[in-house]
Design a protein around this motif. Structure first.
Motif, short mmCIF file in Angstrom:
data_model
loop_
_atom_site.label_atom_id
_atom_site.label_comp_id
_atom_site.label_asym_id
_atom_site.label_seq_id
_atom_site.Cartn_x
_atom_site.Cartn_y
_atom_site.Cartn_z
N ARG A 1 -5.11 6.84 -3.65
CA ARG A 1 -4.20 7.96 -4.50
C ARG A 1 -5.31 9.16 -4.42
NH1 ARG A 1 -3.08 5.07 -10.54
NH2 ARG A 1 -1.94 3.11 -9.60
N GLN B 1 -5.83 -5.66 -2.47
CA GLN B 1 -4.92 -4.67 -1.85
C GLN B 1 -4.54 -3.57 -3.06
OE1 GLN B 1 -2.83 -5.39 1.89
NE2 GLN B 1 -2.03 -7.11 0.78
N ASP C 1 -5.20 0.30 -2.61
CA ASP C 1 -4.29 1.28 -2.63
C ASP C 1 -4.44 2.21 -3.78
OD1 ASP C 1 -1.43 2.07 -2.02
OD2 ASP C 1 -1.23 1.77 -4.25
N LEU D 1 0.89 -1.15 0.15
CA LEU D 1 0.15 0.15 -0.14
C LEU D 1 0.89 1.21 0.03
CD1 LEU D 1 -2.48 -1.09 2.67
CD2 LEU D 1 -2.67 -1.30 0.15
N HIS E 1 0.42 4.01 -1.25
CA HIS E 1 -0.30 5.26 -0.99
C HIS E 1 -0.86 5.57 0.40
CE1 HIS E 1 -0.12 4.92 -5.55
NE2 HIS E 1 0.15 6.16 -5.33
N LEU E 2 -0.55 4.50 1.31
CA LEU E 2 -0.71 4.78 2.79
C LEU E 2 -0.26 5.94 3.53
CD1 LEU E 2 -2.47 3.28 5.00
CD2 LEU E 2 -0.32 1.99 5.46
#
Length: 369
Positions: free
Chosen positions: A300, A292, A296, A106, A108-109
């Motif tokens: 964004r 997942q 993710d 992930l 962009h977490l």
């Protein structure tokens, strides 16, 4: 929380038809099966995801937290990614329904709002299972002109007195009042109005809430969690307990229709629920890698900002805020001020014994007996 939110407009319905239903869809190539609140995604998000990732989303919707939990707790749902409200997370985690998310998958977490993550940690310790998606509030959606016509210029639209004070509700019944068909959302509001803990486990508190709502019941036109939106927009009712984005959708649709109906949304000064919907991966997900990837993708900033613009719900992505259109970003209904946020309360899961009490109370209230 809770959450369905908005009714399906024609354009979005046409787009989502490509992805329904999960149970019977036969898909060539990689796919991800998603279960989300009714009308709770952008009109092109799913098609954009398929084009970007080469993964076909197979998409189903639900309209209440009770429906979601019932399906997931029985197991074998066939879904990969689910949008679950914050107050449902402890139940789902305890039941072993959710899989821990892998931060390495992930990237962009990093964009998630740390303030919301901290709030979410009370339902998901360590933020292991869920990431914020969209959030909002419960308040009052109302027809400006009809409410004024019935109650006058000084109508208490900034207070739960508008709907929970019997004299006011009896007058508003002339033009129609609706409540959400959700004990998990309505009973905490009734308790809070009575000065009791909104997440109470005390049976005596629910007796007081029951007495209040039974007194009001004759003046309530119906209980529903989607019909009220179109009815507000068309002038068929004049007030409803509403989600923030749902009231704004009714307002927008009335303006587009040019029907002269003016809709507003109020967060009562006494305080109101704030909820946070999250993206989770199921433990028995048939396509966890694709699941997942979908989570993710929705993290964004450039993907989730247009969803906020479309739905009028703020997202949990700090980096997306500058990308949200000014109409939503500067609207205090969408993004409440810090002062307003301080008056809001979150909903928490309750012991099963209390849930049963709450269900019985709600059944009596709806039947009026």
């Amino acid at each position: 929380m809770l959450r369905h939110r908005l009714y399906l407009n024609t354009a979005l319905a046409a787009g989502l038809a490509l992805w329904l239903p999960a149970a019977s869809a036969a898909v060539d190539g990689p796919s991800v099966h998603v279960y989300n609140w009714y009308d709770y995604i952008g009109p092109t998000t799913l098609a954009d995801f398929k084009r970007d990732q080469g993964i076909t989303p197979v998409y189903d919707t639900f309209d209440s937290a009770e429906v979601l939990e019932g399906k997931l707790l029985t197991g074998g749902s066939g879904y990969d990614v689910v949008v679950a409200s914050n107050f449902s997370l402890p139940t789902l985690i305890k039941a072993g329904v959710l899989a821990p998310l892998d931060p390495a998958k992930l990237p962009h977490l990093k964009h998630m709002d740390p303030t919301l993550l901290a709030k979410l940690a009370s339902n998901d310790p360590g933020n292991r299972y869920a990431v914020p998606y969209l959030w909002g509030t419960n308040g009052i959606g109302y027809n400006i002109d009809k409410v004024r016509a019935v109650l006058g210029e000084q109508a208490p639209v900034d207070s739960w007195d508008l709907l929970f004070k019997e004299d006011n509700l009896a007058k508003l019944s002339q033009c129609g009042v609706a409540l959400l068909d959700s004990p998990a959302e309505m009973l905490p509001v009734a308790l809070h109005y009575l000065g009791l803990p909104p997440n109470s486990s005390n049976p005596d508190d629910y007796k007081q809430a029951e007495a209040l709502l039974l007194k009001l019941r004759p003046h309530i036109r119906y209980f529903d969690s989607s019909k009220f939106i179109s009815d507000l927009a068309n002038g068929n009712i004049c007030a409803a307990v509403s989600w923030s984005g749902a009231a704004l959708e009714a307002k927008t649709n009335a303006e587009l229709a040019g029907n002269g109906v003016r809709i507003a949304y109020s967060l009562p000064k006494e305080g109101a629920p704030v909820w946070l919907d999250t993206l989770v991966l199921l433990k028995d997900a048939p396509h966890p890698t694709q699941g997942q990837a979908f989570i993710d993708y929705l993290m964004r900033p450039e993907v989730v900002a247009p969803i906020t613009d479309h739905l009028n719900y703020p997202n949990g992505n700090l980096a997306a805020t500058p990308l949200v259109g000014a109409a939503a970003r500067n609207n205090p209904v969408v993004y409440p001020s810090a002062e307003t946020m301080a008056r809001l309360f979150t909903l928490q899961p309750l012991p099963k014994k209390t849930e049963r009490i709450r269900t019985r109370v709600w059944s009596k209230v709806k039947s009026g007996q």
